[in-house]
Design a protein around this motif. Sequence first.
Motif, mmCIF file in Angstrom:
data_model
loop_
_atom_site.group_PDB
_atom_site.id
_atom_site.type_symbol
_atom_site.label_atom_id
_atom_site.label_comp_id
_atom_site.label_asym_id
_atom_site.label_seq_id
_atom_site.Cartn_x
_atom_site.Cartn_y
_atom_site.Cartn_z
ATOM 1 N N GLU A 15 45.494 46.337 48.189
ATOM 2 C CA GLU A 15 45.156 45.987 49.568
ATOM 3 C C GLU A 15 44.259 47.032 50.208
ATOM 4 O OE1 GLU A 15 49.065 45.355 51.189
ATOM 5 O OE2 GLU A 15 49.240 43.383 50.228
ATOM 6 N N ASP A 18 40.743 46.634 48.668
ATOM 7 C CA ASP A 18 40.071 45.380 49.020
ATOM 8 C C ASP A 18 39.462 45.569 50.406
ATOM 9 O OD1 ASP A 18 39.160 42.794 49.272
ATOM 10 O OD2 ASP A 18 41.150 41.920 49.577
ATOM 11 N N THR A 19 38.416 46.355 50.456
ATOM 12 C CA THR A 19 37.878 46.810 51.737
ATOM 13 C C THR A 19 37.288 45.686 52.576
ATOM 14 O OG1 THR A 19 35.783 47.388 50.664
ATOM 15 C CG2 THR A 19 37.428 49.152 50.906
ATOM 16 N N ASP A 20 36.830 44.622 51.927
ATOM 17 C CA ASP A 20 36.282 43.518 52.709
ATOM 18 C C ASP A 20 37.303 42.410 52.964
ATOM 19 O OD1 ASP A 20 36.420 42.314 50.216
ATOM 20 O OD2 ASP A 20 34.246 42.137 49.969
ATOM 21 N N GLY A 21 38.528 42.599 52.445
ATOM 22 C CA GLY A 21 39.621 41.687 52.728
ATOM 23 C C GLY A 21 39.478 40.293 52.139
ATOM 24 N N ASN A 22 38.684 40.144 51.081
ATOM 25 C CA ASN A 22 38.472 38.809 50.516
ATOM 26 C C ASN A 22 39.454 38.452 49.400
ATOM 27 O OD1 ASN A 22 37.482 40.381 48.442
ATOM 28 N ND2 ASN A 22 35.507 39.324 48.297
ATOM 29 N N GLY A 23 40.432 39.302 49.136
ATOM 30 C CA GLY A 23 41.467 38.985 48.160
ATOM 31 C C GLY A 23 41.131 39.298 46.724
ATOM 32 N N ASP A 26 35.869 44.034 43.777
ATOM 33 C CA ASP A 26 34.631 44.072 43.014
ATOM 34 C C ASP A 26 34.042 45.471 43.136
ATOM 35 O OD1 ASP A 26 33.388 44.145 45.549
ATOM 36 O OD2 ASP A 26 33.035 41.988 45.527
ATOM 37 N N ASP A 29 33.788 47.026 46.567
ATOM 38 C CA ASP A 29 35.015 47.552 47.164
ATOM 39 C C ASP A 29 35.264 48.992 46.715
ATOM 40 O OD1 ASP A 29 36.019 45.310 48.706
ATOM 41 O OD2 ASP A 29 36.449 44.337 46.797
ATOM 42 N N ALA A 75 34.662 39.848 39.843
ATOM 43 C CA ALA A 75 35.735 40.182 40.773
ATOM 44 C C ALA A 75 37.074 40.187 40.048
ATOM 45 C CB ALA A 75 35.774 39.186 41.924
ATOM 46 N N SER A 77 40.979 39.696 40.482
ATOM 47 C CA SER A 77 41.964 39.122 41.394
ATOM 48 C C SER A 77 43.136 40.091 41.556
ATOM 49 C CB SER A 77 42.478 37.783 40.867
ATOM 50 O OG SER A 77 43.327 37.990 39.742
ATOM 51 N N ARG A 78 43.929 39.834 42.550
ATOM 52 C CA ARG A 78 45.120 40.666 42.777
ATOM 53 C C ARG A 78 46.018 40.659 41.542
ATOM 54 N NH1 ARG A 78 49.245 40.547 47.919
ATOM 55 N NH2 ARG A 78 51.020 41.350 46.805
#
Length: 177
Positions: A15, A18-23, A26, A29, A75, A77-78
Amino acid sequence: MSTAAANERLVKRFEKWDTDGNGVLDAADFQSEARRIAQNLGKDADAPEVQELQAAFTGLYEYLADKAGVEAGGAISRQQFLDATGDMLFKEGEASFNRALSPIVKALIRLCDEDHDGQIDAREFQAWLSGVGVPLSEAGLAFQKVDKNGDGRLSEDELLEVVRDFHFGRLEVELLG
């Protein structure tokens, strides 16, 4: 501490990165995190030690993307992040963790090591923690907890052990901010 505590820290790490908050995570981030740390430390983006930190974060992104089976530039994913870092921590162990995180620890030392002795003292450690977002009130007490040999300095190996123990859930000191 339990695996659950380590997993909670990995979720928090995801979290935070994920600096741009897109989930997803990449390369951007990871670069954003490096820039944020450098800015928090008052360092010029063109400084060699900042460039070293950015390269270290790029290397970590590439390492994690590869472990997650993500194409270069893709990217993460979490769940891919949690699986890749979980494998690194709990299946591959300390040597794998050290390979992945050592460049970042080394770069952070160069950013914070004001007297250029290759080690971090209490004041420099406070700056490090502040740079990554830990409140100053917690940063001062943290050094006393992590300076296990009491010599007032933390070497690269000691700092890597601190970061590793934190992520393994074996250290109760806030390092994420």
